[in-house]
Design a protein around this motif. Structure first.
Motif, PDB file in Angstrom:
ATOM      1  N   GLU D   3       0.987  -1.193   0.044  1.00 17.90           N
ATOM      2  CA  GLU D   3       0.029   0.031  -0.037  1.00 17.90           C
ATOM      3  C   GLU D   3       0.993   1.212   0.033  1.00 17.90           C
ATOM      4  OE1 GLU D   3      -3.103   0.160   2.828  1.00 17.90           O
ATOM      5  OE2 GLU D   3      -3.984   1.932   2.136  1.00 17.90           O
ATOM      6  N   ILE D   4       2.118   1.263   0.618  1.00 18.23           N
ATOM      7  CA  ILE D   4       2.993   2.440   0.696  1.00 18.23           C
ATOM      8  C   ILE D   4       3.364   2.564  -0.650  1.00 18.23           C
ATOM      9  CG2 ILE D   4       5.182   3.175   1.538  1.00 18.23           C
ATOM     10  CD1 ILE D   4       4.816   1.976   4.086  1.00 18.23           C
ATOM     11  N   GLN D   5       3.841   1.593  -1.397  1.00 21.87           N
ATOM     12  CA  GLN D   5       4.323   1.557  -2.837  1.00 21.87           C
ATOM     13  C   GLN D   5       3.244   2.128  -3.714  1.00 21.87           C
ATOM     14  OE1 GLN D   5       5.258  -2.359  -3.087  1.00 21.87           O
ATOM     15  NE2 GLN D   5       7.534  -1.869  -3.125  1.00 21.87           N
ATOM     16  N   GLN D   6       2.068   1.595  -3.509  1.00 23.37           N
ATOM     17  CA  GLN D   6       0.722   2.232  -4.352  1.00 23.37           C
ATOM     18  C   GLN D   6       0.555   3.606  -4.241  1.00 23.37           C
ATOM     19  OE1 GLN D   6      -2.084  -0.458  -3.453  1.00 23.37           O
ATOM     20  NE2 GLN D   6      -1.692  -2.290  -4.673  1.00 23.37           N
ATOM     21  N   ARG D   7       0.580   4.231  -2.818  1.00 29.07           N
ATOM     22  CA  ARG D   7       0.272   5.413  -2.605  1.00 29.07           C
ATOM     23  C   ARG D   7       1.307   6.544  -2.831  1.00 29.07           C
ATOM     24  NH1 ARG D   7      -3.297   6.476   2.682  1.00 29.07           N
ATOM     25  NH2 ARG D   7      -4.154   4.296   2.885  1.00 29.07           N
ATOM     26  N   VAL D   8       2.850   5.949  -2.989  1.00 31.05           N
ATOM     27  CA  VAL D   8       3.821   6.952  -3.093  1.00 31.05           C
ATOM     28  C   VAL D   8       3.919   6.978  -4.702  1.00 31.05           C
ATOM     29  CG1 VAL D   8       6.344   6.884  -3.507  1.00 31.05           C
ATOM     30  CG2 VAL D   8       5.099   6.366  -0.960  1.00 31.05           C
ATOM     31  N   LEU D   9       3.784   6.008  -5.316  1.00 30.01           N
ATOM     32  CA  LEU D   9       3.793   6.093  -6.855  1.00 30.01           C
ATOM     33  C   LEU D   9       2.644   6.779  -7.359  1.00 30.01           C
ATOM     34  CD1 LEU D   9       5.263   2.516  -7.504  1.00 30.01           C
ATOM     35  CD2 LEU D   9       6.576   4.639  -7.063  1.00 30.01           C
ATOM     36  N   ALA D  10       1.425   6.599  -6.833  1.00 29.45           N
ATOM     37  CA  ALA D  10       0.276   7.320  -7.662  1.00 29.45           C
ATOM     38  C   ALA D  10       0.405   8.943  -7.280  1.00 29.45           C
ATOM     39  CB  ALA D  10      -1.318   6.963  -6.604  1.00 29.45           C
ATOM     40  N   PHE D  11       1.101   9.376  -5.973  1.00 32.72           N
ATOM     41  CA  PHE D  11       1.358  10.603  -6.035  1.00 32.72           C
ATOM     42  C   PHE D  11       2.357  11.016  -6.973  1.00 32.72           C
ATOM     43  CE2 PHE D  11       3.836  14.251  -4.254  1.00 32.72           C
ATOM     44  CZ  PHE D  11       2.865  14.723  -3.294  1.00 32.72           C
ATOM     45  N   LYS D  18       7.853  11.117 -12.678  1.00 39.36           N
ATOM     46  CA  LYS D  18       8.858   9.890 -12.881  1.00 39.36           C
ATOM     47  C   LYS D  18      10.003  10.544 -13.901  1.00 39.36           C
ATOM     48  CE  LYS D  18       9.327   5.095 -13.869  1.00 39.36           C
ATOM     49  NZ  LYS D  18       8.500   3.846 -14.011  1.00 39.36           N
ATOM     50  N   GLN D  19       9.531  11.480 -14.723  1.00 38.97           N
ATOM     51  CA  GLN D  19      10.476  11.912 -15.901  1.00 38.97           C
ATOM     52  C   GLN D  19      11.762  12.301 -15.273  1.00 38.97           C
ATOM     53  OE1 GLN D  19       8.978  15.111 -18.179  1.00 38.97           O
ATOM     54  NE2 GLN D  19       7.215  15.330 -16.814  1.00 38.97           N
ATOM     55  N   TYR D  20      11.439  12.932 -14.217  1.00 44.15           N
ATOM     56  CA  TYR D  20      12.539  13.715 -13.522  1.00 44.15           C
ATOM     57  C   TYR D  20      13.736  12.582 -12.701  1.00 44.15           C
ATOM     58  CZ  TYR D  20       9.950  17.776 -14.764  1.00 44.15           C
ATOM     59  OH  TYR D  20       9.126  18.589 -15.547  1.00 44.15           O
ATOM     60  N   HIS D  21      13.025  11.703 -12.382  1.00 47.22           N
ATOM     61  CA  HIS D  21      13.811  10.848 -11.356  1.00 47.22           C
ATOM     62  C   HIS D  21      14.636   9.991 -11.881  1.00 47.22           C
ATOM     63  CE1 HIS D  21      10.319  11.159  -8.265  1.00 47.22           C
ATOM     64  NE2 HIS D  21      10.873  12.282  -8.456  1.00 47.22           N
ATOM     65  N   LEU D  26      17.982  10.463  -6.848  1.00 49.58           N
ATOM     66  CA  LEU D  26      17.232   9.905  -5.838  1.00 49.58           C
ATOM     67  C   LEU D  26      18.160   9.542  -4.730  1.00 49.58           C
ATOM     68  CD1 LEU D  26      14.625   7.788  -8.063  1.00 49.58           C
ATOM     69  CD2 LEU D  26      14.028   9.761  -6.557  1.00 49.58           C
ATOM     70  N   ALA D  27      19.201   9.086  -5.023  1.00 48.47           N
ATOM     71  CA  ALA D  27      20.194   8.476  -3.965  1.00 48.47           C
ATOM     72  C   ALA D  27      20.713   9.872  -2.999  1.00 48.47           C
ATOM     73  CB  ALA D  27      21.332   7.960  -4.591  1.00 48.47           C
ATOM     74  N   ILE D  28      20.976  10.812  -3.976  1.00 47.31           N
ATOM     75  CA  ILE D  28      21.214  12.246  -3.294  1.00 47.31           C
ATOM     76  C   ILE D  28      20.054  12.688  -2.505  1.00 47.31           C
ATOM     77  CG2 ILE D  28      21.575  14.788  -3.685  1.00 47.31           C
ATOM     78  CD1 ILE D  28      23.269  14.024  -6.192  1.00 47.31           C
ATOM     79  N   SER D  29      18.804  12.382  -2.919  1.00 43.97           N
ATOM     80  CA  SER D  29      17.739  12.782  -2.000  1.00 43.97           C
ATOM     81  C   SER D  29      17.762  12.139  -0.638  1.00 43.97           C
ATOM     82  CB  SER D  29      16.406  12.617  -2.763  1.00 43.97           C
ATOM     83  OG  SER D  29      16.375  13.475  -4.046  1.00 43.97           O
ATOM     84  N   ILE D  30      17.935  10.852  -0.875  1.00 47.04           N
ATOM     85  CA  ILE D  30      18.016   9.956   0.403  1.00 47.04           C
ATOM     86  C   ILE D  30      18.976  10.359   1.358  1.00 47.04           C
ATOM     87  CG2 ILE D  30      18.300   7.841   1.372  1.00 47.04           C
ATOM     88  CD1 ILE D  30      16.795   6.752  -1.422  1.00 47.04           C
ATOM     89  N   VAL D  69      11.114   4.162  -1.903  1.00 49.14           N
ATOM     90  CA  VAL D  69      10.252   3.414  -2.809  1.00 49.14           C
ATOM     91  C   VAL D  69      10.176   3.763  -4.052  1.00 49.14           C
ATOM     92  CG1 VAL D  69       7.442   3.439  -3.073  1.00 49.14           C
ATOM     93  CG2 VAL D  69       8.632   2.957  -0.762  1.00 49.14           C
ATOM     94  N   GLN D  70      10.518   5.061  -4.185  1.00 46.48           N
ATOM     95  CA  GLN D  70      10.740   5.804  -5.874  1.00 46.48           C
ATOM     96  C   GLN D  70      11.718   5.113  -6.297  1.00 46.48           C
ATOM     97  OE1 GLN D  70       8.811   9.807  -6.140  1.00 46.48           O
ATOM     98  NE2 GLN D  70       9.463   9.919  -4.053  1.00 46.48           N
TER      99      GLN D  70
END
Lengths: 104, 104, 104, 104
Positions: D3-11, D18-21, D26-30, D69-70
């Motif tokens: 459910e976390i995955q579904q909601r995060v990816l839906a957001f 996604k095109q920017y990711h 993403l590793a920098i963001s973490i 998750v992303q």
């Protein structure tokens, strides 16, 4: 380096902050400032970051050095000599004839 | 500071590494080295870390400064002046009469 | 998420490690693991990192989540609910009609 | 986790982000979010941090998991399975009979 040290430590001592400066929290501070520096490059190329945020990049770099100087003072080490020692060590690890190879 | 810069940049240039040094990856490097420094303090008090890992602590601090100098060179900024400017800015933010207050 | 929590906490408790797990050091651990993840991308494009280091990338991601679960347990919070709450908050900050805009 | 995955990816997908990711950012963001979490503990004990900043601590933990998750989605990996695999690996490294020993 000497003048940086004098000014950074004078700034700290005028505010009587040395008492709060334990080494573990100073190491945390350096990581936090390093990430504030890095934040300028998030979702950007180097070129974009420099165009859009050079002033902040410079300030975060200054913050890192300010904390490094304060940690060096607490540890009673000479940061300049540590750099020279590390370069000697690195020169053994990466001899010049391997030049052009990608640094880790 | 001038001698640190000369030796760090000579080390880099003897190996022809400047070509690989984009600013974004140098900022990443500073964060990585800051965390290698911080690793010495994980699960430990400051005192334990210093007793058990002072040599590594010193080397990681040197690594951070080595990368800072290389990033400053790429950005064509004077790290020493940036620190002085930042101290002026910080002095406005934290005037001396608020001394003794906990730094953020 | 429940099974991850059960297995991570069982692993910890079989080794009697909870006693060492203060929240500050767990937060440090998360930063250290995040930087070990990031190290895979240093001097590399995303594509190069994935080709050369996908296994390590996956393991570092697992380590971050393992520490997150342990910190959540210490704080007695429900990580899943925190994510849902944060998504609600983010949805207000970034409404859908601004889609396509670059995330900070 | 599903459910976390579904909601995060839906957001993410509602905003067409996604095109920017790319994985490197993403590793920098973490790492950035991990340091925002850590900032709550700077100059503080664990107890002080929890009293003064529990809400922010929870939100930064959520942000880390949201980015994890992303990144997992971009890499097409199953984060849950990665955690289970890593626990198996860790169990070999730290067998239960060495329990009570300090984790690195």
């Amino acid at each position: 380096m000497k003048e940086i040290q004098q000014r950074v430590l004078a700034f700290r001592d005028e505010r009587d902050w040395k008492q709060y400066h334990n080494e573990k929290d100073l190491a945390i501070s350096i990581s936090l400032e390093a990430n504030e520096l890095l934040e300028n490059f998030q979702w950007r190329t180097s070129e974009e970051a420099i165009v859009e945020s050079k002033q902040n990049i410079k300030e975060e770099m200054a913050d890192i050095l300010i904390y490094l100087v304060q940690l060096a003072d607490k540890l009673e080490i000479n940061l300049e000599e540590e750099v020279f020692d590390k370069l000697v060590k690195n020169a053994i690890k990466y001899p010049v004839n391997r030049s052009g190879e990608k640094v880790k």
